[in-house]
Design a protein around this motif. Structure first.
Motif, PDB file in Angstrom:
ATOM      1  N   VAL A   5       3.245  12.095  -1.275  1.00  0.00           N
ATOM      2  CA  VAL A   5       4.171  13.129  -1.546  1.00  0.00           C
ATOM      3  C   VAL A   5       4.646  13.653  -0.537  1.00  0.00           C
ATOM      4  CG1 VAL A   5       4.634  15.373  -2.422  1.00  0.00           C
ATOM      5  CG2 VAL A   5       3.224  13.845  -4.176  1.00  0.00           C
ATOM      6  N   ALA A   6       3.952  13.882   0.418  1.00  0.00           N
ATOM      7  CA  ALA A   6       4.391  14.344   1.962  1.00  0.00           C
ATOM      8  C   ALA A   6       5.260  13.508   2.515  1.00  0.00           C
ATOM      9  CB  ALA A   6       3.154  14.722   2.725  1.00  0.00           C
ATOM     10  N   ALA A   7       4.837  12.020   2.508  1.00  0.00           N
ATOM     11  CA  ALA A   7       5.355  11.102   3.246  1.00  0.00           C
ATOM     12  C   ALA A   7       6.947  10.766   2.684  1.00  0.00           C
ATOM     13  CB  ALA A   7       4.963   9.538   2.972  1.00  0.00           C
ATOM     14  N   TRP A   8       6.788  11.086   1.252  1.00  0.00           N
ATOM     15  CA  TRP A   8       8.236  10.903   0.536  1.00  0.00           C
ATOM     16  C   TRP A   8       9.228  12.102   0.964  1.00  0.00           C
ATOM     17  CZ3 TRP A   8      11.329   7.347  -1.464  1.00  0.00           C
ATOM     18  CH2 TRP A   8      10.718   5.969  -1.732  1.00  0.00           C
ATOM     19  N   SER A   9       8.502  13.256   1.078  1.00  0.00           N
ATOM     20  CA  SER A   9       9.286  14.436   1.314  1.00  0.00           C
ATOM     21  C   SER A   9       9.952  14.266   2.468  1.00  0.00           C
ATOM     22  CB  SER A   9       8.597  15.546   0.992  1.00  0.00           C
ATOM     23  OG  SER A   9       9.175  16.625   1.494  1.00  0.00           O
ATOM     24  N   ILE A  10       9.028  13.884   3.785  1.00  0.00           N
ATOM     25  CA  ILE A  10       9.446  13.691   4.888  1.00  0.00           C
ATOM     26  C   ILE A  10      10.413  12.940   5.105  1.00  0.00           C
ATOM     27  CG2 ILE A  10       8.798  13.428   7.284  1.00  0.00           C
ATOM     28  CD1 ILE A  10       6.159  14.591   6.527  1.00  0.00           C
ATOM     29  N   ALA A  11      10.451  11.547   4.313  1.00  0.00           N
ATOM     30  CA  ALA A  11      11.439  10.547   4.474  1.00  0.00           C
ATOM     31  C   ALA A  11      12.650  10.836   3.935  1.00  0.00           C
ATOM     32  CB  ALA A  11      10.625   9.291   3.889  1.00  0.00           C
ATOM     33  N   SER A  12      12.659  11.713   2.955  1.00  0.00           N
ATOM     34  CA  SER A  12      14.162  12.189   2.389  1.00  0.00           C
ATOM     35  C   SER A  12      14.700  13.237   3.125  1.00  0.00           C
ATOM     36  CB  SER A  12      13.520  12.915   1.087  1.00  0.00           C
ATOM     37  OG  SER A  12      14.647  13.446   0.489  1.00  0.00           O
ATOM     38  N   ARG A  13      13.894  14.024   3.850  1.00  0.00           N
ATOM     39  CA  ARG A  13      14.637  14.983   4.872  1.00  0.00           C
ATOM     40  C   ARG A  13      15.238  14.063   6.078  1.00  0.00           C
ATOM     41  NH1 ARG A  13      12.639  20.429   4.818  1.00  0.00           N
ATOM     42  NH2 ARG A  13      11.476  20.596   2.574  1.00  0.00           N
ATOM     43  N   LEU A  14      14.282  13.128   6.388  1.00  0.00           N
ATOM     44  CA  LEU A  14      14.841  12.198   7.508  1.00  0.00           C
ATOM     45  C   LEU A  14      16.095  11.451   7.202  1.00  0.00           C
ATOM     46  CD1 LEU A  14      11.497  10.883   9.044  1.00  0.00           C
ATOM     47  CD2 LEU A  14      13.132  12.377  10.326  1.00  0.00           C
ATOM     48  N   HIS A  15      15.926  11.147   6.006  1.00  0.00           N
ATOM     49  CA  HIS A  15      17.056  10.164   5.550  1.00  0.00           C
ATOM     50  C   HIS A  15      18.465  11.159   5.555  1.00  0.00           C
ATOM     51  CE1 HIS A  15      19.662   8.552   2.186  1.00  0.00           C
ATOM     52  NE2 HIS A  15      19.653   7.763   2.897  1.00  0.00           N
ATOM     53  N   ASP A  16      18.199  12.410   4.957  1.00  0.00           N
ATOM     54  CA  ASP A  16      19.395  13.357   4.906  1.00  0.00           C
ATOM     55  C   ASP A  16      20.127  13.740   6.212  1.00  0.00           C
ATOM     56  OD1 ASP A  16      18.958  13.509   2.191  1.00  0.00           O
ATOM     57  OD2 ASP A  16      18.047  15.310   1.946  1.00  0.00           O
ATOM     58  N   ALA A  17      18.898  13.613   7.297  1.00  0.00           N
ATOM     59  CA  ALA A  17      19.388  14.047   8.613  1.00  0.00           C
ATOM     60  C   ALA A  17      20.095  12.809   9.444  1.00  0.00           C
ATOM     61  CB  ALA A  17      18.354  14.842   9.254  1.00  0.00           C
ATOM     62  N   SER A  18      19.449  11.553   9.125  1.00  0.00           N
ATOM     63  CA  SER A  18      19.792  10.528   9.908  1.00  0.00           C
ATOM     64  C   SER A  18      20.530   9.429   9.084  1.00  0.00           C
ATOM     65  CB  SER A  18      18.409   9.912  10.563  1.00  0.00           C
ATOM     66  OG  SER A  18      17.713   9.309   9.882  1.00  0.00           O
ATOM     67  N   ALA A  19      20.423   9.382   7.801  1.00  0.00           N
ATOM     68  CA  ALA A  19      20.846   8.249   6.873  1.00  0.00           C
ATOM     69  C   ALA A  19      19.962   6.803   6.977  1.00  0.00           C
ATOM     70  CB  ALA A  19      22.280   7.751   7.143  1.00  0.00           C
ATOM     71  N   ILE A  20      19.056   6.933   7.779  1.00  0.00           N
ATOM     72  CA  ILE A  20      18.161   5.972   7.915  1.00  0.00           C
ATOM     73  C   ILE A  20      17.169   5.782   6.619  1.00  0.00           C
ATOM     74  CG2 ILE A  20      16.134   4.678   9.250  1.00  0.00           C
ATOM     75  CD1 ILE A  20      17.124   6.208  11.774  1.00  0.00           C
ATOM     76  N   ALA A  21      17.201   4.603   6.157  1.00  0.00           N
ATOM     77  CA  ALA A  21      16.616   4.496   4.764  1.00  0.00           C
ATOM     78  C   ALA A  21      15.136   4.281   5.111  1.00  0.00           C
ATOM     79  CB  ALA A  21      17.078   3.357   3.871  1.00  0.00           C
ATOM     80  N   ILE A  22      14.089   5.426   4.876  1.00  0.00           N
ATOM     81  CA  ILE A  22      12.857   5.128   5.004  1.00  0.00           C
ATOM     82  C   ILE A  22      12.074   5.293   3.829  1.00  0.00           C
ATOM     83  CG2 ILE A  22      10.893   6.424   6.365  1.00  0.00           C
ATOM     84  CD1 ILE A  22      12.930   7.896   8.200  1.00  0.00           C
ATOM     85  N   ARG A  23      11.492   4.377   3.413  1.00  0.00           N
ATOM     86  CA  ARG A  23      10.778   4.054   2.330  1.00  0.00           C
ATOM     87  C   ARG A  23       9.495   3.792   2.278  1.00  0.00           C
ATOM     88  NH1 ARG A  23      15.471   0.020   1.357  1.00  0.00           N
ATOM     89  NH2 ARG A  23      17.253   1.314   1.023  1.00  0.00           N
ATOM     90  N   PRO A  24       8.748   5.011   2.005  1.00  0.00           N
ATOM     91  CA  PRO A  24       7.357   4.798   2.212  1.00  0.00           C
ATOM     92  C   PRO A  24       6.639   4.022   0.902  1.00  0.00           C
ATOM     93  CG  PRO A  24       7.880   7.243   2.705  1.00  0.00           C
ATOM     94  CD  PRO A  24       9.023   6.245   2.099  1.00  0.00           C
ATOM     95  N   THR A  25       5.774   2.943   1.154  1.00  0.00           N
ATOM     96  CA  THR A  25       5.274   2.342   0.148  1.00  0.00           C
ATOM     97  C   THR A  25       3.931   2.140   0.040  1.00  0.00           C
ATOM     98  OG1 THR A  25       5.907   0.296   0.879  1.00  0.00           O
ATOM     99  CG2 THR A  25       7.362   0.834  -0.710  1.00  0.00           C
ATOM    100  N   PHE A  26       3.163   1.776  -0.838  1.00  0.00           N
ATOM    101  CA  PHE A  26       1.667   1.420  -0.801  1.00  0.00           C
ATOM    102  C   PHE A  26       1.394   0.636   0.275  1.00  0.00           C
ATOM    103  CE2 PHE A  26      -2.270  -0.734  -1.907  1.00  0.00           C
ATOM    104  CZ  PHE A  26      -3.065   0.476  -1.931  1.00  0.00           C
ATOM    105  N   MET A  27       0.385   0.692   1.061  1.00  0.00           N
ATOM    106  CA  MET A  27      -0.155  -0.197   2.125  1.00  0.00           C
ATOM    107  C   MET A  27      -1.622  -0.357   2.033  1.00  0.00           C
ATOM    108  SD  MET A  27       1.773   1.688   5.385  1.00  0.00           S
ATOM    109  CE  MET A  27       1.063   0.615   6.655  1.00  0.00           C
ATOM    110  N   VAL A  28      -1.918  -1.522   2.307  1.00  0.00           N
ATOM    111  CA  VAL A  28      -3.447  -2.087   2.191  1.00  0.00           C
ATOM    112  C   VAL A  28      -4.250  -1.127   3.129  1.00  0.00           C
ATOM    113  CG1 VAL A  28      -5.094  -3.952   2.567  1.00  0.00           C
ATOM    114  CG2 VAL A  28      -2.681  -4.394   1.565  1.00  0.00           C
ATOM    115  N   GLU A  29      -3.696  -0.541   4.087  1.00  0.00           N
ATOM    116  CA  GLU A  29      -4.407   0.073   5.227  1.00  0.00           C
ATOM    117  C   GLU A  29      -4.801   1.397   4.414  1.00  0.00           C
ATOM    118  OE1 GLU A  29      -1.486  -1.477   5.804  1.00  0.00           O
ATOM    119  OE2 GLU A  29      -1.660  -2.267   7.776  1.00  0.00           O
TER     120      GLU A  29
END
Lengths: 394, 237
Positions: free
Chosen positions: A335-359
């Protein structure tokens, strides 16, 4: 299994301690997951954003600044290069195509980018899809026509046929910086997942006209050589010259990732510290209930439970707490990653899409291992404790 | 074989090391004790005379320092710890003065856990058996309450139900009526004694309550001595 049921009930019986321990562990896991997801998503987003730019040719100066100002629309442009230099470059047989960009104006903080008509025909070599496709209206052709990037049209709420006047510079509302000419919006672009979604595109001629330029200049050229050999030949030749610099986008981005990695390394250490503190909390909670646990363990032993049963119960409690904390942390981290990614996208238009990782599984495994280690000592104490002594009336 | 002894104690000595010292104290020195199947025995004596120690040794919670303890044909002084755990689970029911219920569990769960840990009663019968035992002890309406919500008398009745849950051959009770009211005292005592009368179980109760003694078949008195610190005498009940 009776042992797990007993451990589960014991945890529910002391909800405050259990919730505090799980929450502290959850925050640590959330932090680790968010850093993990965002760093990967950020790199992916930057790679996606830089796809249209193979080789950047701009004024001599900082390569990083050239990348930041052109691809990320951050920082001021390095300077300008003569348009005739660009035309020479475009005619070079080693160049598949070259697109001029001119920057330096804004409207409401959105950068105005003067482009040649080739800009709208740039395609992704892999998919053959245009990077900057028109979603509504058409591409700009004539002087003082404008096309809005996808995010500009969404934020600014300006439609087709709307008009505006540009301002000189990159900052909004600087007094006395307004140009007289009026632009008319003739098209809007589809999202490109690049910061150029936050730009407004106008024909290069318009750009020169509002600046009343006697010498025609551009800020940067997006160049795609015909092959790898030509790519490096051009890179070397341009950089050996005195007029311009060439920047390999991939190399520049790698440098940027190195910078990001340094920040990520610090965050990773913070995450390790948080995880260790979470495990320490589990350990402290296990010890805080020591007296009660000793009595319960003695009762269970008197009822016929073996040493291994009470050891399993002692170990299961921190592991169940850790499992709750981990689940909470994974959800909160996403949730935090999506929220931050959404804010970053709004600010920079860079599409940041956090998805599930094996790590993430590795983080969860590490938390469970740490918690098991934290719970091991109390569990061993349960295993070894004297039964009869702890059954006596208090 | 109703007259064969089911508990046989010979030359039992239990010593404890004093904390932080190499010195030891004799907590129990019992030359001989025999209890037959179906017999009820009260263990009396002053505080520190070894009553609780004797019950803990018979339960396999403590190992004898010397001597032999045979319960139902099992020489428990020869068993390793795992075997003593199994023996205790199948053979012994224990009622404590301090109730010793698990605070996180309801009365019903406290009884059931004893069965879940010992695997003597089939799993599908455990819940119903727990209900029946509690109902017989007058706790039908209180079985979903946790120990903290029960009175002392109710907690002790749960303790008795738990001790009976696995149908043990030997029931040991350490001051079971010391902390309860008169009504509970009767319920607890009757519940234990009826197990001996109807099911042929051995019931051994350590107590300070002289009023209970006439209800037992025998009274075993543990007594401190100036020369021989502890000794046992037998009285008729």
């Amino acid at each position: 299994m009776a042992e797990l049921r007993i451990a589960w009930s014991n945890l529910l019986f002391r909800p405050v301690l259990t919730i505090v321990a799980a929450a502290i562990l959850g925050v640590a896991v959330a932090l680790a997951i968010a850093v993990l997801l965002l760093s990967r998503a950020m790199e992916d987003g930057l790679v996606r954003a830089s796809r249209p730019f193979d080789l950047l040719v701009g004024a001599k100066g900082s390569p990083t600044q050239l990348i930041m100002s052109t691809i990320l629309l951050q920082d001021a442009p390095v300077g300008n290069i003569p348009f005739h230099y660009f035309e020479t470059l475009r005619r070079d047989p080693r160049v598949a195509h070259a697109v001029p960009l001119a920057m330096g104006d804004n409207v409401h903080g959105f950068r105005i980018v003067g482009v040649g008509p080739e800009f709208f025909r740039l395609t992704d070599p892999a998919s053959q899809q245009p990077y900057f496709a028109v979603a509504a209206g058409r591409a700009c052709k004539s002087t003082f026509e404008a096309v809005l990037g996808a995010q500009v049209s969404a934020i600014w709420r300006m439609g087709l046929h709307g008009t505006f006047q540009s301002q000189h510079g990159l900052l909004e509302g600087v007094p006395g910086s307004a140009h007289q000419a009026t632009y008319t919006i003739v098209g809007m672009l589809k999202p490109s997942d690049t910061p150029l979604d936050r730009a407004i595109f106008v024909p290069l001629d318009s750009y020169w006209e509002v600046h009343d330029a006697t010498a025609r200049e551009i800020t940067v050229a997006m160049v795609r050589p015909v092959g790898i050999k030509e790519f490096y030949q051009l890179y070397q030749e341009i950089n050996q010259g005195t007029v311009a610099q060439a920047v390999l986008t991939g190399q520049g981005m790698a440098r940027l990732f190195d910078l990001l990695d340094q920040g990520q390394a610090i965050l990773t250490k913070v995450c390790y510290l948080a995880l260790i503190m979470g495990a320490a909390t589990v350990f402290l909670v296990s010890y805080a209930v020591g007296a009660q646990r000793r009595r319960e363990t003695a009762i269970l032993r008197a009822l016929g439970a073996g040493r291994w049963s009470v050891f399993v119960i002692g170990l299961a409690e921190p592991l169940i707490t850790a499992a709750w904390g981990t689940m909470l942390g994974v959800v909160a981290g996403h949730v935090a990653a999506w929220s931050i990614a959404s804010r970053l996208h709004d600010a920079s238009a860079i599409a940041i899409r956090p998805t599930f990782m094996v790590e993430e599984l590795m983080v969860a495994g590490a938390v469970l291992l740490l918690s098991a280690a934290a719970g091991l000592l109390p569990a061993i104490e349960s295993y070894r404790q004297d039964v009869a002594t702890n059954l006596a009336p208090v | 074989m109703p007259d064969l002894p089911s508990i046989v104690v010979r030359d039992l000595v239990k010593t404890f090391r004093l904390p932080g010292s190499a010195a030891t104290v004799i907590a129990l020195d019992l030359p001989k004790l025999e209890v037959k199947r179906g017999e009820t025995v009260a263990i009396i004596g002053p505080s520190g005379s070894g009553k609780t120690t004797l019950l803990n040794v018979i339960a396999g919670l403590l190992t004898p320092s010397q001597g032999e303890v045979v319960v139902n044909g099992t020489a428990i002084h020869t068993l390793d710890e795992r075997a003593r755990d199994r023996f205790r689970a199948r053979t012994i029911g224990y009622v404590f003065q301090a109730f010793n219920l698990l605070p996180a569990f309801s009365a019903l769960e406290n009884v059931r856990i004893a069965m879940d840990l010992c695997h003597v009663v089939p799993a599908k019968e455990r819940q119903e058996k727990s209900r029946l035992l509690l109902a017989e002890l007058g706790l039908g309406a209180r079985m979903h309450h946790k120990p903290g919500q029960l009175s002392a008398g109710e907690q002790q009745r749960v303790g008795v139900a738990r001790a009976l849950a696995n149908a043990p051959q030997v029931i040991l009770a350490d001051e079971p009526t010391a902390s309860v009211d008169q009504e509970t005292r009767e319920i607890v005592l009757n519940s234990l004694l009826v197990e001996a009368q109807t099911n042929g179980k051995i019931v051994m109760v350590a107590t300070h309550d002289d009023g209970l003694l006439p209800r037992f078949d025998r009274v075993e008195r543990l007594r401190k001595s100036a020369i021989n610190p502890l000794m046992v005498t037998t009285e008729d009940g």
